[in-house]
Design an enzyme around this catalytic site. Sequence first.
Site, PDB file in Angstrom:
ATOM      1  N   CYS A   2       0.734  -1.021  -0.060  1.00  0.00           N
ATOM      2  CA  CYS A   2      -0.099  -0.100  -0.111  1.00  0.00           C
ATOM      3  C   CYS A   2       0.720   1.419  -0.216  1.00  0.00           C
ATOM      4  O   CYS A   2       1.987   1.310   0.504  1.00  0.00           O
ATOM      5  CB  CYS A   2      -0.964   0.076   1.246  1.00  0.00           C
ATOM      6  SG  CYS A   2      -1.822  -1.460   1.528  1.00  0.00           S
ATOM      7  N   ARG A  27       5.120  -0.228  -6.247  1.00  0.00           N
ATOM      8  CA  ARG A  27       5.364  -0.854  -5.206  1.00  0.00           C
ATOM      9  C   ARG A  27       4.293  -2.115  -5.174  1.00  0.00           C
ATOM     10  O   ARG A  27       4.190  -2.985  -4.399  1.00  0.00           O
ATOM     11  CB  ARG A  27       4.719   0.077  -3.818  1.00  0.00           C
ATOM     12  CG  ARG A  27       5.728   0.899  -3.467  1.00  0.00           C
ATOM     13  CD  ARG A  27       5.056   2.111  -2.224  1.00  0.00           C
ATOM     14  NE  ARG A  27       4.825   1.429  -1.136  1.00  0.00           N
ATOM     15  CZ  ARG A  27       5.507   1.074  -0.114  1.00  0.00           C
ATOM     16  NH1 ARG A  27       6.654   1.710  -0.186  1.00  0.00           N
ATOM     17  NH2 ARG A  27       4.825   0.444   0.718  1.00  0.00           N
ATOM     18  N   TRP A  77      -2.747  -2.555  -1.555  1.00  0.00           N
ATOM     19  CA  TRP A  77      -2.433  -4.081  -1.964  1.00  0.00           C
ATOM     20  C   TRP A  77      -3.335  -5.190  -0.865  1.00  0.00           C
ATOM     21  O   TRP A  77      -2.787  -4.957   0.256  1.00  0.00           O
ATOM     22  CB  TRP A  77      -1.056  -4.246  -1.775  1.00  0.00           C
ATOM     23  CG  TRP A  77      -0.390  -5.587  -2.260  1.00  0.00           C
ATOM     24  CD1 TRP A  77      -0.049  -5.956  -3.495  1.00  0.00           C
ATOM     25  CD2 TRP A  77      -0.046  -6.787  -1.337  1.00  0.00           C
ATOM     26  NE1 TRP A  77       0.500  -7.181  -3.335  1.00  0.00           N
ATOM     27  CE2 TRP A  77       0.422  -7.667  -2.223  1.00  0.00           C
ATOM     28  CE3 TRP A  77      -0.253  -7.046  -0.054  1.00  0.00           C
ATOM     29  CZ2 TRP A  77       1.119  -8.729  -1.785  1.00  0.00           C
ATOM     30  CZ3 TRP A  77       0.259  -8.161   0.416  1.00  0.00           C
ATOM     31  CH2 TRP A  77       0.981  -9.069  -0.309  1.00  0.00           C
ATOM     32  N   ASN A 103      -2.069   2.220   5.796  1.00  0.00           N
ATOM     33  CA  ASN A 103      -1.189   1.073   5.355  1.00  0.00           C
ATOM     34  C   ASN A 103      -0.842   0.297   6.506  1.00  0.00           C
ATOM     35  O   ASN A 103      -0.773   0.706   7.657  1.00  0.00           O
ATOM     36  CB  ASN A 103       0.231   1.800   5.061  1.00  0.00           C
ATOM     37  CG  ASN A 103       0.090   2.398   3.691  1.00  0.00           C
ATOM     38  OD1 ASN A 103      -0.827   2.299   3.122  1.00  0.00           O
ATOM     39  ND2 ASN A 103       1.328   2.915   3.142  1.00  0.00           N
ATOM     40  N   GLY A 104      -0.717  -1.171   6.269  1.00  0.00           N
ATOM     41  CA  GLY A 104      -0.365  -2.155   7.357  1.00  0.00           C
ATOM     42  C   GLY A 104      -1.573  -2.905   7.763  1.00  0.00           C
ATOM     43  O   GLY A 104      -2.395  -3.264   6.895  1.00  0.00           O
ATOM     44  N   GLU A 485      19.360 -16.797  -6.812  1.00  0.00           N
ATOM     45  CA  GLU A 485      18.979 -15.346  -7.257  1.00  0.00           C
ATOM     46  C   GLU A 485      18.522 -15.281  -8.638  1.00  0.00           C
ATOM     47  O   GLU A 485      17.302 -14.783  -9.041  1.00  0.00           O
ATOM     48  CB  GLU A 485      19.752 -14.255  -6.948  1.00  0.00           C
ATOM     49  CG  GLU A 485      19.848 -12.938  -7.316  1.00  0.00           C
ATOM     50  CD  GLU A 485      18.385 -12.148  -6.871  1.00  0.00           C
ATOM     51  OE1 GLU A 485      17.827 -13.052  -5.841  1.00  0.00           O
ATOM     52  OE2 GLU A 485      18.319 -11.162  -7.211  1.00  0.00           O
ATOM     53  N   LYS A 489      14.640 -14.204  -9.949  1.00  0.00           N
ATOM     54  CA  LYS A 489      14.480 -13.078 -11.139  1.00  0.00           C
ATOM     55  C   LYS A 489      13.612 -13.680 -11.918  1.00  0.00           C
ATOM     56  O   LYS A 489      12.675 -12.941 -12.567  1.00  0.00           O
ATOM     57  CB  LYS A 489      15.621 -12.671 -11.613  1.00  0.00           C
ATOM     58  CG  LYS A 489      16.742 -11.516 -11.066  1.00  0.00           C
ATOM     59  CD  LYS A 489      16.085 -10.495 -10.446  1.00  0.00           C
ATOM     60  CE  LYS A 489      15.140 -10.553  -9.160  1.00  0.00           C
ATOM     61  NZ  LYS A 489      15.662  -9.941  -7.931  1.00  0.00           N
ATOM     62  N   GLU A 492       9.796 -14.325 -10.874  1.00  0.00           N
ATOM     63  CA  GLU A 492       8.985 -13.417 -10.556  1.00  0.00           C
ATOM     64  C   GLU A 492       8.507 -12.543 -11.672  1.00  0.00           C
ATOM     65  O   GLU A 492       7.410 -11.772 -11.433  1.00  0.00           O
ATOM     66  CB  GLU A 492       9.595 -12.370  -9.279  1.00  0.00           C
ATOM     67  CG  GLU A 492      11.030 -11.815  -9.447  1.00  0.00           C
ATOM     68  CD  GLU A 492      11.421 -10.710  -8.464  1.00  0.00           C
ATOM     69  OE1 GLU A 492      10.785 -10.641  -7.601  1.00  0.00           O
ATOM     70  OE2 GLU A 492      12.547 -10.917  -8.561  1.00  0.00           O
ATOM     71  N   HIS A 508      20.696 -36.285  -6.111  1.00  0.00           N
ATOM     72  CA  HIS A 508      19.896 -36.891  -4.853  1.00  0.00           C
ATOM     73  C   HIS A 508      18.275 -36.667  -4.999  1.00  0.00           C
ATOM     74  O   HIS A 508      17.984 -36.763  -3.920  1.00  0.00           O
ATOM     75  CB  HIS A 508      20.480 -36.290  -3.529  1.00  0.00           C
ATOM     76  CG  HIS A 508      21.892 -36.369  -3.704  1.00  0.00           C
ATOM     77  ND1 HIS A 508      22.498 -37.807  -3.076  1.00  0.00           N
ATOM     78  CD2 HIS A 508      22.852 -35.791  -3.593  1.00  0.00           C
ATOM     79  CE1 HIS A 508      23.606 -37.516  -2.986  1.00  0.00           C
ATOM     80  NE2 HIS A 508      24.045 -36.370  -3.409  1.00  0.00           N
ATOM     81  N   LYS A 607       6.606  -4.072  -3.733  1.00  0.00           N
ATOM     82  CA  LYS A 607       7.823  -3.612  -3.476  1.00  0.00           C
ATOM     83  C   LYS A 607       8.553  -3.884  -2.214  1.00  0.00           C
ATOM     84  O   LYS A 607       9.538  -4.331  -1.830  1.00  0.00           O
ATOM     85  CB  LYS A 607       8.240  -2.187  -4.231  1.00  0.00           C
ATOM     86  CG  LYS A 607       9.704  -1.836  -4.156  1.00  0.00           C
ATOM     87  CD  LYS A 607      10.720  -2.453  -5.015  1.00  0.00           C
ATOM     88  CE  LYS A 607      12.100  -2.254  -4.834  1.00  0.00           C
ATOM     89  NZ  LYS A 607      12.982  -3.406  -5.520  1.00  0.00           N
TER      90      LYS A 607
HETATM   91  C1  F6R Z   1      12.806  -9.863  -5.471  1.00  0.00           C
HETATM   92  C2  F6R Z   1      12.725  -8.859  -4.021  1.00  0.00           C
HETATM   93  C3  F6R Z   1      12.230  -9.451  -2.939  1.00  0.00           C
HETATM   94  C4  F6R Z   1      13.023  -8.594  -1.749  1.00  0.00           C
HETATM   95  C5  F6R Z   1      12.302  -9.176  -0.286  1.00  0.00           C
HETATM   96  C6  F6R Z   1      13.236  -7.969   0.641  1.00  0.00           C
HETATM   97  O1  F6R Z   1      13.475  -9.302  -6.336  1.00  0.00           O
HETATM   98  O2  F6R Z   1      12.823  -7.452  -4.453  1.00  0.00           O
HETATM   99  O3  F6R Z   1      12.536 -10.637  -2.646  1.00  0.00           O
HETATM  100  O4  F6R Z   1      14.381  -8.705  -1.929  1.00  0.00           O
HETATM  101  O5  F6R Z   1      11.155  -8.463  -0.442  1.00  0.00           O
HETATM  102  O6  F6R Z   1      12.865  -6.835   0.651  1.00  0.00           O
HETATM  103  P1  F6R Z   1      13.792  -5.797   1.265  1.00  0.00           P
HETATM  104  O7  F6R Z   1      15.300  -5.841   0.603  1.00  0.00           O
HETATM  105  O8  F6R Z   1      13.134  -4.602   1.093  1.00  0.00           O
HETATM  106  O9  F6R Z   1      13.869  -5.988   2.728  1.00  0.00           O
END
Ligand code: F6R
Length: 612
Positions: A2, A27, A77, A103-104, A485, A489, A492, A508, A607
């Site tokens: 949010c 976000r 959100w 928010n929250g 990682e 990427k 997602e 395994h 985000k």
């Molecule tokens: C993936 C991504 C998320 C964040 C995770 C932690 O591309 O961005 O996996 O890495 O939500 O977020 P932060 O770093 O803001 O604590």
Amino acid sequence: MCGIVGYIGSGNAEKIVIEGLKKLEYRGYDSSGIAMNFDGKLVVEKRKGRITNLEEALEKASYDFGNCHLAIGHTRWATHGAPSDVNAHPHFSMDHRIAIVHNGIVENYLEIKDRLIKEHGIKFVSETDSEVVAQLLSVYYKGDLEEAMFRAIAEMRGAYSICAIAADEPDRIVATRKDAPLLAGIGNGCNFLASDIPALLKHSREFYLIENGEVVVLTRNDIKIYNSEHQPVTRDVFHVSWDADSAEKEGYDHFMIKEIHEQPKGLTETLERRLGADGTVKLDGIHLTKEDIEGFDRVYIVACGTAYHAGLIGKYAIEKFAKIPVEVDVASEFRYRDPFVDSRTLFIAISQSGETLDTLAALREAKSKGARIMSVVNVVGSSVARESDDVFYTWAGPEIAVASTKAYTTQLMCMYLIALYMGRVKGVLEKAYHDRIVEELRAIPAKLEKLLEGEQVIKNLAKELYRIEHVFFIGRGTDSAVALEGSLKLKEISYINSFAIAAGELKHGTIALIEKDTLVVALSTQDRLFEKMLSNIQEVKARGAFVIGVAKEGNAAIEEQASRTIYIPECMDEVTPLLTVVPLQILAYYIAKERGCDIDKPKNLAKSVTVE
Ligand code: F6R
């Protein structure tokens, strides 16, 4: 997640708030809305879906926007109640005299709701927890919104930032926060509220960061902050050095590809600020003495998602350079497993946003057990940064795309610097070895530029492969962490089912899934493990896999095994993750683009994850 924007001044409040909300689209959200005060009458418009839906509704309603100078807006959100017009914010009190955005999560909302229904006959219209805030405020409202806010928050549990307006107070906005970000932007003859800096950068670069439990009151010419005892507090102005352009696409199709290209710059910033004239590492913002470092018998690195993957490389670096045992944990697990933490523990939280609730909660858990808290954070002044003993900023600049790229590589750089520093101060890292690693780190930005110049090769590969539905990323040593990682990427942003596994583990169990034309990305950048990786590639090839090998220039033997090869520039094994991840980011980006995905705003993702 949010987003909140608020404005009070003499300008067109609707336009300013909608513009601000658009800056927060990155976000992640599923509905949006705005509440405006027209000379003592509150009007709320809200719509499910993109902000354009809200704009269309506002246009149709044809309000006299020139006459509205106070508004609060929200991107939602969904947590409690599906995305819908009704569940979208702002929420009205039953009498439509108070409107709020939130928010929250209000954790005890059911209890409050029940009481409001029974004792005050309040009728709720939405399924959200947030609506209780508006209703509770109206029960306490006796002509003073600030007073009502203090009474309401005394009853609420959970994490929240809230902005409220009252029909009878057309000259002020009242807001508060607890464990969710909120800042007040200082304007000229106007003032602003937001959950994130990018929403306001066009109008202000001077902010007050609101602390937990405080209530802030905005009028056109003044911002007053009160602590939980209702006493006024003075707050230093927080100046943001980056400008609105840093949060714009600047000709790139998406923020993600722009941010991928910003990595050489971000890494240079992160590194060069920390190197003394003699090439040794200085940790600005970190006050670890030799005694402190010698006193640590273990390090915990705790984070979520991409930041957790950076932590895995941090483990290699700290154990290798500083010879201290390291455990890496995902924050949502750490806090609930009663971890062994005491005053001999160094706890390192890694977070781009500095607002991830799980990371913040894990940090507090470690703090309560006496650990020394260090954080690696990108957003200056964020909650994780403020609650840490020492903060090491990543200097990546604002990261807008949901998929993290430049935050990850700058987090890696920070982990290397912290490890080198601890190793040297502790006296367990030879100067010559330290200097060689620093030299290698210094050469990374130029090598990355070179790698990025070769982007077209990966773009072509993406055109060839974008229809695939299953991908495996494999690697050994640090490559196994980078594989995680690369896989994250891809999944997602392209929604392809992808999975990462240490190459040695394949046989395994997981190798059962490899069949004709399964795509396997085999990271083979570690010289000492190169031959073992060639054997792993043979194993999957024998079962029909199509293999993309990723290796250092000069290791041409991989071409005999892999179906396609991507080369990264020559470098020491220790620092390869800084380079290896970049072709994986580019591959994910172009595959998602070929599949027509909404790259900067992937479905279901946000985000900054400020709920558990
Ligand atoms: C993936 C991504 C998320 C964040 C995770 C932690 O591309 O961005 O996996 O890495 O939500 O977020 P932060 O770093 O803001 O604590």
